[in-house]
Write an enzyme that holds these catalytic residues in place. Structure first.
Site, PDB file in Angstrom:
ATOM      1  N   LYS A 206      67.846  73.064 -15.341  1.00  0.00           N
ATOM      2  CA  LYS A 206      68.973  73.504 -16.166  1.00  0.00           C
ATOM      3  C   LYS A 206      69.760  72.296 -16.674  1.00  0.00           C
ATOM      4  O   LYS A 206      70.077  72.193 -17.837  1.00  0.00           O
ATOM      5  CB  LYS A 206      69.867  74.424 -15.317  1.00  0.00           C
ATOM      6  CG  LYS A 206      71.006  75.033 -16.039  1.00  0.00           C
ATOM      7  CD  LYS A 206      71.750  76.002 -15.140  1.00  0.00           C
ATOM      8  CE  LYS A 206      73.117  76.294 -15.730  1.00  0.00           C
ATOM      9  NZ  LYS A 206      73.925  77.161 -14.873  1.00  0.00           N
ATOM     10  N   GLU A 212      65.572  64.495  -8.123  1.00  0.00           N
ATOM     11  CA  GLU A 212      64.239  64.796  -7.566  1.00  0.00           C
ATOM     12  C   GLU A 212      63.297  65.256  -8.684  1.00  0.00           C
ATOM     13  O   GLU A 212      62.148  64.818  -8.773  1.00  0.00           O
ATOM     14  CB  GLU A 212      64.329  65.910  -6.509  1.00  0.00           C
ATOM     15  CG  GLU A 212      65.155  65.553  -5.289  1.00  0.00           C
ATOM     16  CD  GLU A 212      66.622  65.949  -5.431  1.00  0.00           C
ATOM     17  OE1 GLU A 212      67.163  65.914  -6.567  1.00  0.00           O
ATOM     18  OE2 GLU A 212      67.241  66.271  -4.405  1.00  0.00           O
ATOM     19  N   GLY A 267      71.505  78.764 -11.732  1.00  0.00           N
ATOM     20  CA  GLY A 267      70.149  78.365 -11.363  1.00  0.00           C
ATOM     21  C   GLY A 267      69.463  79.388 -10.466  1.00  0.00           C
ATOM     22  O   GLY A 267      68.310  79.767 -10.678  1.00  0.00           O
ATOM     23  N   ARG A 268      70.192  79.885  -9.463  1.00  0.00           N
ATOM     24  CA  ARG A 268      69.570  80.808  -8.496  1.00  0.00           C
ATOM     25  C   ARG A 268      69.429  82.230  -9.041  1.00  0.00           C
ATOM     26  O   ARG A 268      68.947  83.107  -8.346  1.00  0.00           O
ATOM     27  CB  ARG A 268      70.345  80.786  -7.181  1.00  0.00           C
ATOM     28  CG  ARG A 268      71.829  81.032  -7.316  1.00  0.00           C
ATOM     29  CD  ARG A 268      72.581  80.632  -6.057  1.00  0.00           C
ATOM     30  NE  ARG A 268      74.024  80.748  -6.181  1.00  0.00           N
ATOM     31  CZ  ARG A 268      74.824  79.800  -6.666  1.00  0.00           C
ATOM     32  NH1 ARG A 268      74.311  78.653  -7.074  1.00  0.00           N
ATOM     33  NH2 ARG A 268      76.128  79.976  -6.732  1.00  0.00           N
ATOM     34  N   GLU A 353      73.802  79.750  -1.180  1.00  0.00           N
ATOM     35  CA  GLU A 353      74.443  78.909  -2.191  1.00  0.00           C
ATOM     36  C   GLU A 353      75.550  79.703  -2.899  1.00  0.00           C
ATOM     37  O   GLU A 353      76.511  79.131  -3.410  1.00  0.00           O
ATOM     38  CB  GLU A 353      73.406  78.392  -3.200  1.00  0.00           C
ATOM     39  CG  GLU A 353      73.868  77.163  -3.960  1.00  0.00           C
ATOM     40  CD  GLU A 353      72.765  76.457  -4.720  1.00  0.00           C
ATOM     41  OE1 GLU A 353      72.194  75.475  -4.208  1.00  0.00           O
ATOM     42  OE2 GLU A 353      72.449  76.888  -5.851  1.00  0.00           O
ATOM     43  N   HIS A 384      55.324  86.828  16.910  1.00  0.00           N
ATOM     44  CA  HIS A 384      54.685  85.948  17.887  1.00  0.00           C
ATOM     45  C   HIS A 384      55.356  84.585  17.941  1.00  0.00           C
ATOM     46  O   HIS A 384      54.773  83.619  18.423  1.00  0.00           O
ATOM     47  CB  HIS A 384      53.191  85.825  17.573  1.00  0.00           C
ATOM     48  CG  HIS A 384      52.510  87.154  17.662  1.00  0.00           C
ATOM     49  ND1 HIS A 384      52.057  87.670  18.852  1.00  0.00           N
ATOM     50  CD2 HIS A 384      52.283  88.098  16.722  1.00  0.00           C
ATOM     51  CE1 HIS A 384      51.545  88.874  18.631  1.00  0.00           C
ATOM     52  NE2 HIS A 384      51.680  89.162  17.352  1.00  0.00           N
ATOM     53  N   LYS A 512      74.519  64.679  -3.113  1.00  0.00           N
ATOM     54  CA  LYS A 512      73.826  64.116  -4.289  1.00  0.00           C
ATOM     55  C   LYS A 512      74.474  62.792  -4.683  1.00  0.00           C
ATOM     56  O   LYS A 512      73.790  61.802  -4.957  1.00  0.00           O
ATOM     57  CB  LYS A 512      73.961  65.066  -5.491  1.00  0.00           C
ATOM     58  CG  LYS A 512      73.055  66.268  -5.504  1.00  0.00           C
ATOM     59  CD  LYS A 512      73.194  66.948  -6.867  1.00  0.00           C
ATOM     60  CE  LYS A 512      72.664  68.367  -6.834  1.00  0.00           C
ATOM     61  NZ  LYS A 512      72.937  69.104  -8.064  1.00  0.00           N
TER      62      LYS A 512
HETATM   63  O1  F6P Z   1      71.131  71.740  -5.577  1.00  0.00           O
HETATM   64  C1  F6P Z   1      71.892  72.564  -6.335  1.00  0.00           C
HETATM   65  C2  F6P Z   1      71.305  72.995  -7.628  1.00  0.00           C
HETATM   66  O2  F6P Z   1      72.222  72.721  -8.623  1.00  0.00           O
HETATM   67  C3  F6P Z   1      70.944  74.469  -7.622  1.00  0.00           C
HETATM   68  O3  F6P Z   1      72.017  75.281  -7.816  1.00  0.00           O
HETATM   69  C4  F6P Z   1      69.939  74.521  -8.712  1.00  0.00           C
HETATM   70  O4  F6P Z   1      69.199  75.700  -8.649  1.00  0.00           O
HETATM   71  C5  F6P Z   1      69.132  73.282  -8.411  1.00  0.00           C
HETATM   72  O5  F6P Z   1      70.095  72.350  -7.953  1.00  0.00           O
HETATM   73  C6  F6P Z   1      68.350  72.720  -9.563  1.00  0.00           C
HETATM   74  O6  F6P Z   1      69.171  72.344 -10.628  1.00  0.00           O
HETATM   75  P1  F6P Z   1      68.563  72.025 -12.046  1.00  0.00           P
HETATM   76  O7  F6P Z   1      67.862  73.253 -12.544  1.00  0.00           O
HETATM   77  O8  F6P Z   1      69.736  71.666 -12.900  1.00  0.00           O
HETATM   78  O9  F6P Z   1      67.605  70.876 -11.895  1.00  0.00           O
END
Ligand code: F6P
Length: 548
Positions: A206, A212, A267-268, A353, A384, A512
């Protein structure tokens, strides 16, 4: 009213929690043989039985009064209407518009967002069809056979969970892979067997700033270049899903290969947007639409059904009763449907979150616990592993059991076996087994009295452990869409009652920021003396050991 905990409904529930706390679930069933009829509801293809929770008519009335006092109906209206209910980011919350299959207009700042939603869905369909039909070609003219989604959190968990859950609706045209972790192991493992000429990368972010994801995207690009030796290859092997077109352009992905997201989709809550691209590429666009339809049907139910017959509301209230009033902070998610293996991980982000917050919309500390610790795994494997804890530890963990009437892949004798366990577990967790029953059982086996007495305390199960049962007709795209939307709205209702902002996630920022500061310290820069002594020594030790 200063705070929801000052309301009469809250005070009643607080006192009622004390009264009902000592009544065993078994006794509630004895007192009222109609619990199942009263405390279960069927919506679409989902039956929700919440009768194995410590609730009575009085409790449910109190909880519904609480929902009223918190203004759940009004907040619900505001969400569907596009009001900026994400107060700390001043954003609307319109994931429901993404699956608004009836296309009723939804206005935001005077614009009908359905126009942009439909436009993007149209672009998505064209792209998906051309990749799946083999019309889209890689740099060397070969068709695409593998798609690698690069994203993390909401840009990974939803598509990853859904593609696994609906695998049986996929054909073999496109294989979908996921890379979310910046640990190089994951991308190396995913890329190793793939042929760069036939791979499409979807960079899903987004913000297009998540470090990462950007690191993985760069590695993927280098990997492609080590075979294509021509920057133009990026055009036929990379697409992006983002709100940040500048950053996408800077990465080298063209506008026509960029799909749009909007700041009014969290995002979620984004798998319904073009973030769902891997789902559509894997299953075909029609199945993706079915997923949207199922979620939309749940939206309509949530929006229109009276509170006392509203599945997301009821699920939310019972959860909130267990956590905030009865102090059971943990919540297990236990699917008995193998394709739902990643469902708990998905809900973990969606719920934690959203509702892992401590302050209300105005920034005041709330005087009660919020959110739940969401965890879980496939039920059978859990039996188990950790069910011992569920049955006999001192901590009561409410659990959602999710199963299907029809097996996703029938194999003679398996489904009955699976579902026998499914029903047995909720019964055992509720009833337990008392001393008398244990004694009779051991006597019948011919055990000596001394040995029986020694074993009894270990074999007694206290029971009285609350569960919800969600029984799906079958795990198809439409039902899965409805199931996810059911939980989304549950989370929303709980957030409203707790008076927290469920749609921001400030709590992930600090880590972060610090990681950004530490990265140069691991790549030759000096280690800051501003760190606490533990962190400084750990970084220095790490660097020293690596230099050896
Ligand atoms: O780690 C938090 C977060 O902002 C989430 O809310 C989101 O889903 C994820 O990182 C990925 O964010 P992006 O889609 O901006 O890379």
């Amino acid at each position: 009213m200063a705070n929801i905990s000052d309301s009469d409904a809250w005070k009643f529930l607080q006192q009622h929690a004390g009264d009902i706390g000592d009544v065993h679930l078994r006794d509630l069933f004895e007192q009222d043989p109609n619990r199942y009829e009263k405390y279960s509801i069927r919506v679409q293809n989902i039956l929700l039985d919440y009768s194995k929770n410590p609730v009575t008519d009085e409790t449910m009335k109190g909880l519904l009064d609480l929902a009223k006092a918190a203004g759940v109906e009004n907040w619900r209206e505001r969400m569907f209407h596009g009001d900026r209910i994400n107060s700390t980011e001043n954003r609307a919350v319109l994931h429901t518009a993404l699956r608004n299959r009836t296309n009723t207009p939804v206005y935001l700042d005077g614009e009908n967002v359905m126009e942009v939603v439909n436009h993007e869905l149209g672009r998505m369909k064209v792209f998906v069809d051309s990749v799946r039909k083999g019309e889209w070609r890689g740099y060397s003219g070969k068709r695409i056979t593998d798609v690698v989604n690069i994203g993390v959190g909401g840009s990974d968990l939803g598509p990853r969970m859904v593609t696994q859950a609906l695998r049986r609706y996929a054909d073999d045209r496109i294989k979908v892979h996921f890379v979310s972790n910046v640990d190089g192991v994951e991308i190396a493992n995913v890329l190793r067997p793939l042929n760069p000429e036939r791979v499409m990368f979807v960079v899903a972010s987004k913000t297009f700033t998540t470090s990462e994801t950007m690191t993985n995207a760069q590695t993927a690009r280098n990997w492609l270049m080590s075979s294509a030796f021509d920057e133009r290859a990026v055009g036929s092997h990379f697409v992006a899903v983002s709100t940040n077109h500048e950053a996408v352009k800077a990465f080298g992905i063209k506008r026509e290969n960029t799909f749009q997201m909007w700041d009014w989709v969290g995002g979620r809550y984004s798998l319904w947007s073009v973030i769902g691209l891997p789902i559509a590429l894997c299953l075909g666009f029609k199945q993706f639409e079915q997923l949207l339809t199922g979620a939309h049907e749940m939206d309509i139910h949530f929006r229109d059904a009276p509170m006392e017959k509203n599945a997301p509301v009821l699920l939310a209230l019972v959860g909130l009763w267990n956590s905030t009033f009865l102090g059971r902070q943990s919540q297990a998610i236990l699917p008995y449907d193998w394709p739902l293996a990643r469902f708990a991980a998905y809900l973990q982000q969606a719920d934690m979150e959203s509702n892992g917050k401590s302050v209300d919309h105005e920034g005041n500390q709330v005087p009660y616990s919020t959110g739940s610790i969401i965890w879980g795994s496939l039920g059978i494997d859990g039996q188990h592993a950790f069910y011992q804890y569920l049955h006999q530890s001192k901590t009561v963990v409410p659990a959602d059991f999710i199963g299907s009437i029809e097996s996703s892949t029938p194999v003679r004798g398996h489904h009955e076996n699976l579902m026998a366990n499914f029903f047995a577990q909720t019964e055992a967790l509720m009833n337990g087994i008392d001393e008398g029953e244990v004694r009779r059982d051991l006597e019948a086996k011919g055990m000596k009295p001394d040995a029986i007495n020694a074993l009894i305390p270990h074999k007694v199960h206290a029971g009285d452990r609350p569960t919800n049962t969600l029984l799906l007709e079958r795990l198809d795209p439409r039902t899965l869409g409805a199931l996810i939307a059911l939980y989304e709205h549950k989370i929303f209702v709980q957030g409203v009652i707790w008076d927290i902002c469920s749609f921001d996630q400030w709590g992930v920022e600090l880590g972060k920021t610090l990681a950004k500061q530490i990265l140069p310290e691991l790549t030759g820069g000096s280690v800051s003396d501003k760190h606490d002594s533990s962190t400084r020594h750990l970084i220095e030790y790490f660097n020293e050991q690596r230099r050896k």
